[in-house]
Enzyme design. Structure first.
Site, PDB file in Angstrom:
ATOM      1  N   GLU A  68       0.863  -1.191   0.000  1.00 19.02           N
ATOM      2  CA  GLU A  68       0.000   0.000   0.000  1.00 19.02           C
ATOM      3  C   GLU A  68       0.896   1.237   0.000  1.00 19.02           C
ATOM      4  O   GLU A  68       1.742   1.384   0.873  1.00 19.02           O
ATOM      5  CB  GLU A  68      -0.922  -0.010   1.223  1.00 19.02           C
ATOM      6  CG  GLU A  68      -1.662   1.283   1.499  1.00 19.02           C
ATOM      7  CD  GLU A  68      -2.485   1.782   0.318  1.00 19.02           C
ATOM      8  OE1 GLU A  68      -2.229   2.911  -0.147  1.00 19.02           O
ATOM      9  OE2 GLU A  68      -3.371   1.042  -0.157  1.00 19.02           O
TER      10      GLU A  68
ATOM     11  N   CYS B 218     -12.496   4.536   1.595  1.00 24.35           N
ATOM     12  CA  CYS B 218     -13.636   4.557   2.510  1.00 24.35           C
ATOM     13  C   CYS B 218     -13.237   5.011   3.902  1.00 24.35           C
ATOM     14  O   CYS B 218     -13.831   5.916   4.476  1.00 24.35           O
ATOM     15  CB  CYS B 218     -14.273   3.175   2.591  1.00 24.35           C
ATOM     16  SG  CYS B 218     -15.677   3.161   3.695  1.00 24.35           S
TER      17      CYS B 218
ATOM     18  N   CYS C  78     -16.198   7.348   3.067  1.00 23.97           N
ATOM     19  CA  CYS C  78     -17.403   7.127   3.877  1.00 23.97           C
ATOM     20  C   CYS C  78     -17.251   7.471   5.353  1.00 23.97           C
ATOM     21  O   CYS C  78     -18.125   8.103   5.935  1.00 23.97           O
ATOM     22  CB  CYS C  78     -17.893   5.673   3.781  1.00 23.97           C
ATOM     23  SG  CYS C  78     -16.985   4.608   2.690  1.00 23.97           S
TER      24      CYS C  78
ATOM     25  N   LYS D 244     -16.513  11.268   6.048  1.00 28.84           N
ATOM     26  CA  LYS D 244     -17.694  11.970   5.531  1.00 28.84           C
ATOM     27  C   LYS D 244     -18.875  11.814   6.482  1.00 28.84           C
ATOM     28  O   LYS D 244     -19.554  12.787   6.805  1.00 28.84           O
ATOM     29  CB  LYS D 244     -18.051  11.414   4.154  1.00 28.84           C
ATOM     30  CG  LYS D 244     -19.378  11.923   3.605  1.00 28.84           C
ATOM     31  CD  LYS D 244     -19.846  11.077   2.449  1.00 28.84           C
ATOM     32  CE  LYS D 244     -20.383   9.743   2.930  1.00 28.84           C
ATOM     33  NZ  LYS D 244     -20.641   8.822   1.805  1.00 28.84           N
TER      34      LYS D 244
ATOM     35  N   TYR E  18     -23.707  11.742  -5.773  1.00 29.12           N
ATOM     36  CA  TYR E  18     -23.936  11.675  -4.323  1.00 29.12           C
ATOM     37  C   TYR E  18     -22.821  12.355  -3.537  1.00 29.12           C
ATOM     38  O   TYR E  18     -23.078  12.968  -2.499  1.00 29.12           O
ATOM     39  CB  TYR E  18     -24.180  10.227  -3.866  1.00 29.12           C
ATOM     40  CG  TYR E  18     -22.964   9.330  -3.842  1.00 29.12           C
ATOM     41  CD1 TYR E  18     -22.215   9.194  -2.691  1.00 29.12           C
ATOM     42  CD2 TYR E  18     -22.581   8.610  -4.977  1.00 29.12           C
ATOM     43  CE1 TYR E  18     -21.096   8.368  -2.661  1.00 29.12           C
ATOM     44  CE2 TYR E  18     -21.473   7.789  -4.949  1.00 29.12           C
ATOM     45  CZ  TYR E  18     -20.733   7.674  -3.794  1.00 29.12           C
ATOM     46  OH  TYR E  18     -19.619   6.868  -3.772  1.00 29.12           O
TER      47      TYR E  18
ATOM     48  N   GLU F 191     -23.776  15.246  -1.033  1.00 31.37           N
ATOM     49  CA  GLU F 191     -23.508  15.030   0.392  1.00 31.37           C
ATOM     50  C   GLU F 191     -22.684  16.172   0.969  1.00 31.37           C
ATOM     51  O   GLU F 191     -22.981  16.697   2.042  1.00 31.37           O
ATOM     52  CB  GLU F 191     -22.764  13.702   0.589  1.00 31.37           C
ATOM     53  CG  GLU F 191     -23.650  12.482   0.386  1.00 31.37           C
ATOM     54  CD  GLU F 191     -22.886  11.168   0.446  1.00 31.37           C
ATOM     55  OE1 GLU F 191     -23.531  10.138   0.688  1.00 31.37           O
ATOM     56  OE2 GLU F 191     -21.653  11.151   0.241  1.00 31.37           O
TER      57      GLU F 191
ATOM     58  N   ARG G  94     -28.590  11.909 -10.696  1.00 36.70           N
ATOM     59  CA  ARG G  94     -29.010  11.173 -11.889  1.00 36.70           C
ATOM     60  C   ARG G  94     -28.902   9.663 -11.635  1.00 36.70           C
ATOM     61  O   ARG G  94     -27.955   9.202 -11.011  1.00 36.70           O
ATOM     62  CB  ARG G  94     -28.099  11.568 -13.064  1.00 36.70           C
ATOM     63  CG  ARG G  94     -28.473  10.951 -14.394  1.00 36.70           C
ATOM     64  CD  ARG G  94     -27.689  11.617 -15.509  1.00 36.70           C
ATOM     65  NE  ARG G  94     -26.246  11.375 -15.404  1.00 36.70           N
ATOM     66  CZ  ARG G  94     -25.627  10.316 -15.905  1.00 36.70           C
ATOM     67  NH1 ARG G  94     -26.306   9.393 -16.541  1.00 36.70           N
ATOM     68  NH2 ARG G  94     -24.323  10.183 -15.771  1.00 36.70           N
TER      69      ARG G  94
ATOM     70  N   HIS H  45     -45.654   1.555  15.661  1.00 36.70           N
ATOM     71  CA  HIS H  45     -46.189   2.915  15.818  1.00 36.70           C
ATOM     72  C   HIS H  45     -45.712   3.538  17.131  1.00 36.70           C
ATOM     73  O   HIS H  45     -45.616   2.836  18.126  1.00 36.70           O
ATOM     74  CB  HIS H  45     -47.724   2.839  15.804  1.00 36.70           C
ATOM     75  CG  HIS H  45     -48.380   4.166  15.845  1.00 36.70           C
ATOM     76  ND1 HIS H  45     -48.411   5.017  14.772  1.00 36.70           N
ATOM     77  CD2 HIS H  45     -49.017   4.814  16.853  1.00 36.70           C
ATOM     78  CE1 HIS H  45     -49.048   6.125  15.101  1.00 36.70           C
ATOM     79  NE2 HIS H  45     -49.429   6.015  16.357  1.00 36.70           N
TER      80      HIS H  45
ATOM     81  N   GLU I   9     -43.263   3.045   9.574  1.00 33.32           N
ATOM     82  CA  GLU I   9     -44.519   2.282   9.536  1.00 33.32           C
ATOM     83  C   GLU I   9     -45.284   2.533   8.241  1.00 33.32           C
ATOM     84  O   GLU I   9     -46.059   1.689   7.780  1.00 33.32           O
ATOM     85  CB  GLU I   9     -45.398   2.597  10.741  1.00 33.32           C
ATOM     86  CG  GLU I   9     -45.969   4.000  10.761  1.00 33.32           C
ATOM     87  CD  GLU I   9     -46.809   4.263  12.011  1.00 33.32           C
ATOM     88  OE1 GLU I   9     -47.841   3.586  12.170  1.00 33.32           O
ATOM     89  OE2 GLU I   9     -46.435   5.138  12.804  1.00 33.32           O
TER      90      GLU I   9
END
Length: 451
Positions: free
Chosen positions: A34, A42, A47, A50, A177, A181, A204, A434, A439
């Protein structure tokens, strides 16, 4: 031939780490390289940070709401430095979790860039070569910028977490998104936020009724959303950025953020040279089992540009291990994936949009929009949406779309029912909980539209 490893994984994000760990647990000798931080898009720049920023931004109305409920609480100011310090500490903690997952499972790690030298050889940045029976590409993707003059003046979603201070004004360019966001996040944190999208409506590909409600609520919350508008050029103006748009208007912002798409990280990896097929968008082309044109090389996650979601990369990584190390050929299942979009209001969606379903077969649409009790009592005018798209012939629920606080939590559970093939009558037979927002999903008796 004797190899150094059974598996060499390039990329330490969610897909690569999961595949490496599970293969090692199966007894394979595994290495992983890496070049940046472990955890990938992420965990480090997507994610997770964010969602923490979404949480931070949603407290903007907390004091007012609390007052409406009788609490003597006074609004305060948001301190970016305090939040950012805690955010960095959390990301450091998560990165260590990922490193430890690999270490504890006996995966050897190399903290440097790796590229493919041949079908069974990986070359590290320091020139070292390692051989492996199988190579897994899990290198992910990156944000792209518009090809316009002055594009270098814009930031991307990668940079947003590292700002020294929050800007007073920002332009976010894009309608997907990520753009939507961050418009909600920055608006909630008190930044005067403008969003440009070149098309007729943001988000879209999502259900029209859903995206129309989200767009109107974003505008209601103070975001200056301008559709059918794009950037022509950016220009430095002191410490600000001057933007010329397609309407011929020039406006100055403290920051401009491009959220105009992502590209697979295939550049400079030596892939075409060894025979790996690369698609039109730079993605690694794979078959149903994530295998490339070179039999010993596989790819999972965003680099394949199939369904670019973290849990999907993880599923693809698991299916790869089943196929290659457990002798159980497994295709990752990309059908009926539930998704949350952390716009404000939040979206949860699974299955087909009304438009997609109608193009396929005769349908019934059940939909209700209302003011939720908690916000309504506090004097806010927010609306939520619950929607089911149903096949007339089979009665199956083809799509479920929710716009509401906590929509992501709701859609996870609705997703199970839709994945199982539940019918509208299965939903109807379920007793309502409820008083809740959700619901309404089981109490809609008459279709609002058929066709």
């Amino acid at each position: 031939m004797e190899f150094d490893y059974d598996l060499f994984v390039i990329g330490g994000g969610s897909g690569g780490v999961r595949a490496g760990r599970v293969a090692a647990q199966e007894g394979a000798k595994v290495a992983l390289a890496e070049e940046d931080r472990y955890g990938g898009t992420c965990v480090i720049r997507g994610c997770v940070p964010k969602k923490l920023m979404v949480f931070a931004s949603e407290f903007a109305h907390a004091a007012e709401d609390a007052q409406a409920y009788g609490w003597d609480i006074q609004p305060g100011a948001f301190d970016w430095d305090v939040f950012r310090g805690k955010l960095y500490a959390e990301l450091d903690r998560l990165e260590n979790v990922y490193r430890n997952i690999l270490g504890n499972n006996g995966v050897e790690t190399f903290d440097q860039r790796a590229k493919v030298a041949d079908a069974h050889t990986v070359e590290l940045a320091d020139g070292t070569r390692k051989t492996a029976k199988h190579i897994l590409l899990a290198v992910g993707g990156r944000p792209t910028k518009l090809d316009v003059p002055g594009a270098e003046l814009a930031i991307t979603s990668n940079d947003i977490f590292h700002l020294d201070k929050l800007p007073e004004t920002i332009l976010i360019v894009g309608g997907g998104y990520i753009a939507s966001e961050f418009a909600g996040i920055l608006n909630g944190l008190g930044v005067k936020t403008t969003q440009f999208y070149r098309g007729a409506q943001i988000l879209r590909g999502f259900d029209d009724e859903t995206r129309n409600l989200v767009a109107s609520e974003m505008i209601e919350k103070g975001i200056d959303l301008q559709v059918n508008t794009n950037v022509v050029s950016l220009e430095q103006d002191g410490d600000k950025v001057k933007v010329l748009d397609t309407n011929g208007t020039t406006t100055t912002f403290d920051k401009v953020m491009f959220a105009t798409g992502r590209a697979p990280n295939t550049d400079g990896l030596g892939l075409t040279e060894v025979g790996v097929e690369i698609g039109r968008k730079g993605e690694v082309v794979v078959d149903d089992y994530s295998q490339t044109a070179v039999p010993s090389i596989y790819a999972v996650g965003d680099v394949t540009d199939r369904v670019n979601l973290t849990p999907v990369a993880i599923r693809e990584g698991m299916a790869f291990v089943e196929t290659v190390f457990k002798g159980n050929p497994t295709k990752p299942d990309h059908e009926l994936i539930p998704t949350a979009i952390f716009t404000q209001p939040e979206i949860g969606t699974v299955g087909l949009s009304e438009e997609e379903a109608r193009a396929q077969e005769p349908i019934e649409v059940y939909s209700t929009s209302f003011k939720p009790m908690q916000q309504s009592f506090a004097g806010r005018s927010e609306k939520v949406l619950m929607k089911l798209v149903v096949s007339q012939k089979t009665r199956k629920v083809l799509g479920c779309h929710i716009v509401a606080p906590g929509a992501g939590e709701m859609i996870q559970l609705a997703g199970i029912a839709v994945k199982m093939g539940a019918t509208k009558e299965d939903f109807d037979r379920t007793v309502a909980v409820h008083p809740t927002m959700s619901e309404e999903i089981v109490t809609m008796k008459s279709p609002v539209r058929t066709g």
